[in-house]
Design an enzyme around this catalytic site. Sequence first.
Site, PDB file in Angstrom:
ATOM      1  N   SER A 278      15.856  45.338  15.960  1.00  0.00           N
ATOM      2  CA  SER A 278      15.343  45.917  15.440  1.00  0.00           C
ATOM      3  C   SER A 278      15.585  47.246  15.535  1.00  0.00           C
ATOM      4  O   SER A 278      16.275  47.554  15.250  1.00  0.00           O
ATOM      5  CB  SER A 278      13.704  45.801  16.342  1.00  0.00           C
ATOM      6  OG  SER A 278      12.967  45.657  15.582  1.00  0.00           O
ATOM      7  N   LYS A 282      18.968  49.101  14.121  1.00  0.00           N
ATOM      8  CA  LYS A 282      19.142  50.504  13.456  1.00  0.00           C
ATOM      9  C   LYS A 282      20.254  51.010  14.192  1.00  0.00           C
ATOM     10  O   LYS A 282      21.312  52.023  13.721  1.00  0.00           O
ATOM     11  CB  LYS A 282      18.294  51.068  13.052  1.00  0.00           C
ATOM     12  CG  LYS A 282      17.180  49.794  12.486  1.00  0.00           C
ATOM     13  CD  LYS A 282      15.740  50.704  12.203  1.00  0.00           C
ATOM     14  CE  LYS A 282      14.366  50.620  12.513  1.00  0.00           C
ATOM     15  NZ  LYS A 282      14.459  49.521  10.954  1.00  0.00           N
ATOM     16  N   TRP A 369       9.516  41.384   6.835  1.00  0.00           N
ATOM     17  CA  TRP A 369       9.195  43.060   6.707  1.00  0.00           C
ATOM     18  C   TRP A 369      10.627  43.948   6.576  1.00  0.00           C
ATOM     19  O   TRP A 369      10.493  45.102   6.611  1.00  0.00           O
ATOM     20  CB  TRP A 369       8.082  43.183   8.457  1.00  0.00           C
ATOM     21  CG  TRP A 369       8.313  44.839   8.699  1.00  0.00           C
ATOM     22  CD1 TRP A 369       8.720  45.546   9.018  1.00  0.00           C
ATOM     23  CD2 TRP A 369       7.417  45.536   7.716  1.00  0.00           C
ATOM     24  NE1 TRP A 369       8.330  46.404   9.778  1.00  0.00           N
ATOM     25  CE2 TRP A 369       7.368  46.992   7.750  1.00  0.00           C
ATOM     26  CE3 TRP A 369       6.574  45.282   6.717  1.00  0.00           C
ATOM     27  CZ2 TRP A 369       6.349  47.607   8.098  1.00  0.00           C
ATOM     28  CZ3 TRP A 369       5.831  46.181   6.473  1.00  0.00           C
ATOM     29  CH2 TRP A 369       5.708  47.695   7.056  1.00  0.00           C
ATOM     30  N   HIS A 422      10.859  38.007  13.749  1.00  0.00           N
ATOM     31  CA  HIS A 422      11.152  38.789  14.806  1.00  0.00           C
ATOM     32  C   HIS A 422      11.893  38.574  16.034  1.00  0.00           C
ATOM     33  O   HIS A 422      10.287  39.524  16.926  1.00  0.00           O
ATOM     34  CB  HIS A 422      10.702  40.623  14.014  1.00  0.00           C
ATOM     35  CG  HIS A 422      11.020  41.047  14.549  1.00  0.00           C
ATOM     36  ND1 HIS A 422      11.764  42.095  13.914  1.00  0.00           N
ATOM     37  CD2 HIS A 422      10.596  42.257  15.541  1.00  0.00           C
ATOM     38  CE1 HIS A 422      12.531  43.454  13.781  1.00  0.00           C
ATOM     39  NE2 HIS A 422      11.490  43.731  14.708  1.00  0.00           N
TER      40      HIS A 422
HETATM   41  C1  GCU Z   1       7.992  48.218  13.750  1.00  0.00           C
HETATM   42  C2  GCU Z   1       9.072  49.018  11.999  1.00  0.00           C
HETATM   43  C3  GCU Z   1      10.606  48.150  11.686  1.00  0.00           C
HETATM   44  C4  GCU Z   1      11.248  48.493  13.323  1.00  0.00           C
HETATM   45  C5  GCU Z   1      10.255  47.479  14.669  1.00  0.00           C
HETATM   46  C6  GCU Z   1      10.967  47.487  16.001  1.00  0.00           C
HETATM   47  O1  GCU Z   1       7.856  46.772  12.676  1.00  0.00           O
HETATM   48  O2  GCU Z   1       8.888  49.075  11.907  1.00  0.00           O
HETATM   49  O3  GCU Z   1      11.297  49.267  11.425  1.00  0.00           O
HETATM   50  O4  GCU Z   1      12.752  47.499  13.364  1.00  0.00           O
HETATM   51  O5  GCU Z   1       9.102  48.007  14.159  1.00  0.00           O
HETATM   52  O6  GCU Z   1      11.919  48.478  16.607  1.00  0.00           O
HETATM   53  O7  GCU Z   1      10.357  46.889  17.328  1.00  0.00           O
END
Ligand code: GCU
Length: 442
Positions: A278, A282, A369, A422
């Site tokens: 998540s 990144k 998402w 997720h």
């Molecule tokens: C939120 C956010 C995402 C991210 C995620 C996480 O959903 O919008 O961009 O990847 O949190 O890190 O859990």
Amino acid sequence: MTGTPQMIKPLLRLTTILSLSVIGIAHADDSFEPNYDESLIPEYTLPDALTLQDGTAVADVETWKTKRRPELIKLFEEHVYGRAPGKPEAMHFETLDNEPQALDGAATRRQVRIYLTEGTEGPFLDLLMYVPNEGRPVPAFLGLNFYGNHSIAADPNIRLNMNWMRDKGEGVVDNHATDESRGTSASRWPVEMIVKRGYALATMYYGDIDPDTDDDFQNGVHAIFDKQVTGELAEGDPRPTDAWGSIATWAWGLSRSLDYLEEDPDINAARVAVMGHSRLGKTALWAGAEDERFALVISNNSGCGGAALSRRAFGETVWRINTSFPHWFNDKFQEYNNNESALPIDQHELIALIAPRPVYIASAVEDRWADPHGEYLSGYHANPVYQLLGTTGLPGESTELPPVDEPIKTGTIGYHIRTGKHDVTSFDWQQYLDFADLHFNK
Ligand code: GCU
């Protein structure tokens, strides 16, 4: 300027009407309806990873290495993540714990404190490791965790993290961990499985590096190193738009962890895979792109600002992420809110920056998402760079998503979309271990 208010009003009304009829962009009242329809994705043209900003084609390895790769790193620093400082000269380490009989004697549990400045006052970073007792020096997986090292396993000897944390985690009370939070993230960190396959696991709490809150970059490592990036700022001076946001800070922390792993004789530091889920996916991608010492990179459900192509604006968009998490990226990135096509890069070039090193991108069916198809396509569009550098890239010539639960793991770019939500699952880890076995010749 008496006419201004009257001019703004009709404009605002017009924006409202327009935005209500369009999905995937910001509504005037800041509400947001994500686009989940492939047929409504805006038409877009991706920047060519193999064309220099001045229009020259990149036709050979030398031009990639000496011109295009540095140019792309700079573009991502300037427009997306921000510039970070280098390795602190005074950095030093202390082993706080070394237990050779962990996991029924299969591994050594080691807890190492990474001091960033000369003294022992904070902020410091605590690295937890489980290192197989056989076959050393061993390759390793390195990844940041969301709720403290003590959350990844129920082992009561793991130090309880005392730093600020988001209150979303189990057993987190008033933004601080309690004993109740021990082992609550264990399903995401299959320590036994990793050790059994001959790999060490090294992990660190991301909030040790920088607390995940929009505090105007006052704490975490920003507090000690920010000036190196921004220069002296007088009262009221704006922060440079290319200064490091939190993702760049976390990626910097991963590089500092690797600095330690290079000093640990039980680890084969030339074979360290950096992995993240998540927002931390990144982070793993940016760390792997910038720091070529990472031998393999894994993005688990990283989505917007990670593996997903920004121009598709599918699910989470640049506007949405910058509005929810203004501290993650640099300030310049805000200029691309609902304006993705103006970006001089897109995320396939982040993947390309990892070439020729192996990268694995993982998606989940229910994680719309994060735009699974956009995550896949960034791997697909990184192919020309992987191929220029003499590797396979992503096998198969298709722009379509592969079947669910059928990993593509024989190339230099790996990919799967699995059933479910997720998360990080043992299915995900099995693929990462197979992929690492292949590339580390195990
Ligand atoms: C939120 C956010 C995402 C991210 C995620 C996480 O959903 O919008 O961009 O990847 O949190 O890190 O859990």
